[in-house]
Design a protein around this motif. Structure first.
Motif, PDB file in Angstrom:
ATOM      1  N   UNK A  61       6.009  -8.814 -12.870  1.00 38.46           N
ATOM      2  CA  UNK A  61       4.774  -7.698 -12.565  1.00 38.46           C
ATOM      3  C   UNK A  61       4.952  -7.378 -11.102  1.00 38.46           C
ATOM      4  N   UNK A  62       4.679  -6.285 -10.843  1.00 40.72           N
ATOM      5  CA  UNK A  62       4.755  -5.297  -9.651  1.00 40.72           C
ATOM      6  C   UNK A  62       3.212  -4.774  -9.276  1.00 40.72           C
ATOM      7  N   UNK A  63       2.774  -4.903  -8.182  1.00 39.57           N
ATOM      8  CA  UNK A  63       1.206  -4.331  -8.107  1.00 39.57           C
ATOM      9  C   UNK A  63       1.208  -3.869  -6.702  1.00 39.57           C
ATOM     10  N   UNK A  64       0.501  -2.908  -6.466  1.00 34.07           N
ATOM     11  CA  UNK A  64       0.429  -2.264  -5.013  1.00 34.07           C
ATOM     12  C   UNK A  64      -0.984  -2.774  -4.470  1.00 34.07           C
TER      13      UNK A  64
ATOM     14  N   UNK B  99      -5.093  -8.412  -0.502  1.00 30.01           N
ATOM     15  CA  UNK B  99      -4.199  -9.490  -0.476  1.00 30.01           C
ATOM     16  C   UNK B  99      -3.483  -9.797   0.718  1.00 30.01           C
ATOM     17  N   UNK B 100      -2.897  -8.859   1.231  1.00 32.93           N
ATOM     18  CA  UNK B 100      -2.106  -8.996   2.435  1.00 32.93           C
ATOM     19  C   UNK B 100      -2.946  -9.498   3.609  1.00 32.93           C
ATOM     20  N   UNK B 101      -4.399  -9.310   3.804  1.00 30.87           N
ATOM     21  CA  UNK B 101      -5.115  -9.909   4.753  1.00 30.87           C
ATOM     22  C   UNK B 101      -5.419 -11.173   4.269  1.00 30.87           C
ATOM     23  N   UNK B 102      -5.790 -11.453   2.978  1.00 26.18           N
ATOM     24  CA  UNK B 102      -6.220 -12.755   2.589  1.00 26.18           C
ATOM     25  C   UNK B 102      -5.101 -13.929   3.022  1.00 26.18           C
ATOM     26  N   UNK B 103      -3.741 -13.322   2.847  1.00 26.25           N
ATOM     27  CA  UNK B 103      -2.609 -14.303   2.925  1.00 26.25           C
ATOM     28  C   UNK B 103      -2.408 -13.995   4.415  1.00 26.25           C
TER      29      UNK B 103
ATOM     30  N   UNK C 244       0.907  -1.320  -0.135  1.00 29.58           N
ATOM     31  CA  UNK C 244       0.132  -0.027   0.034  1.00 29.58           C
ATOM     32  C   UNK C 244       0.697   1.303   0.172  1.00 29.58           C
ATOM     33  N   UNK C 245       1.904   1.193  -0.666  1.00 31.69           N
ATOM     34  CA  UNK C 245       2.815   2.476  -0.932  1.00 31.69           C
ATOM     35  C   UNK C 245       2.267   3.269  -2.120  1.00 31.69           C
TER      36      UNK C 245
END
Length: 177
Positions: A124-127, A133-137, A106-107
């Motif tokens: 691939x780089x995603x924000x 996604x951080x929560x799901x994992x 989330x930057x």
């Protein structure tokens, strides 16, 4: 009404409110959605992210391929040390059915683009702006790398920095046959 009777009624009302509050708390805790913890051998939760080039990536789209899902932040020194190895290995493994997707915590776009350009990252780089996604994992700490097999199950979860030989070994383990 005498003073003693009013005091009893007031106490009764307060006790009734407390009983309702306790009952609601117990009910809310009992029915609260449980977050499933991702474990080795469990099915990896599907996700959708949009990379810095505007391309959409969903885990479901990579069915039949291995996926290294790497969670990172620009302030993370171990992340910075392992990215050159990931970049080199991506050149080899992308043609062998193994994808690397880096998910930033989330930057800002500016901060992440500048970092990715400086590091020469070629995958691939995603924000994850919503941190879904951080929560799901259930990610903690950074870096955390999730290696997902072609059948969609989690092969291994690595927290902390990986050496290049570890990255190669783990990518081999999720390579389609």
């Amino acid at each position: 009404m005498d003073k003693k009777k009013r005091r009893s009624i007031t106490r009764g009302i307060i006790l009734a409110v407390l009983a309702v509050a306790i009952g609601y708390t117990v009910y809310a805790a009992w029915t609260k959605d449980k977050i499933e913890i991702v474990n080795v051998g469990s099915k990896a939760p599907d996700f959708e992210v949009i990379d810095l080039n505007g391309e959409r990536h969903r885990l479901e789209d990579y069915k039949g391929e291995g996926v290294l899902l790497n969670f990172w932040g620009t302030w993370c020194a171990p992340c910075e040390r392992e990215f050159p190895a990931m970049t080199r290995q991506y050149e080899t493994y992308k043609d062998l059915g193994v994808q690397i997707i880096a998910v930033n915590f989330a930057q800002s776009d500016f901060e992440v683009r500048k970092y990715v350009d400086n590091m020469g990252m070629n995958f691939p780089v995603a924000i994850d702006k919503t941190k879904s996604v951080f929560t799901a994992y259930n990610i903690d700490p950074l870096p955390t790398s999730i290696f997902i097999k072609p059948d969609g199950t989690v092969d291994r979860i690595i927290t902390g920095e990986m050496s290049e030989s570890q990255i190669v070994s783990y990518l081999e383990s999720i390579k389609p046959e």
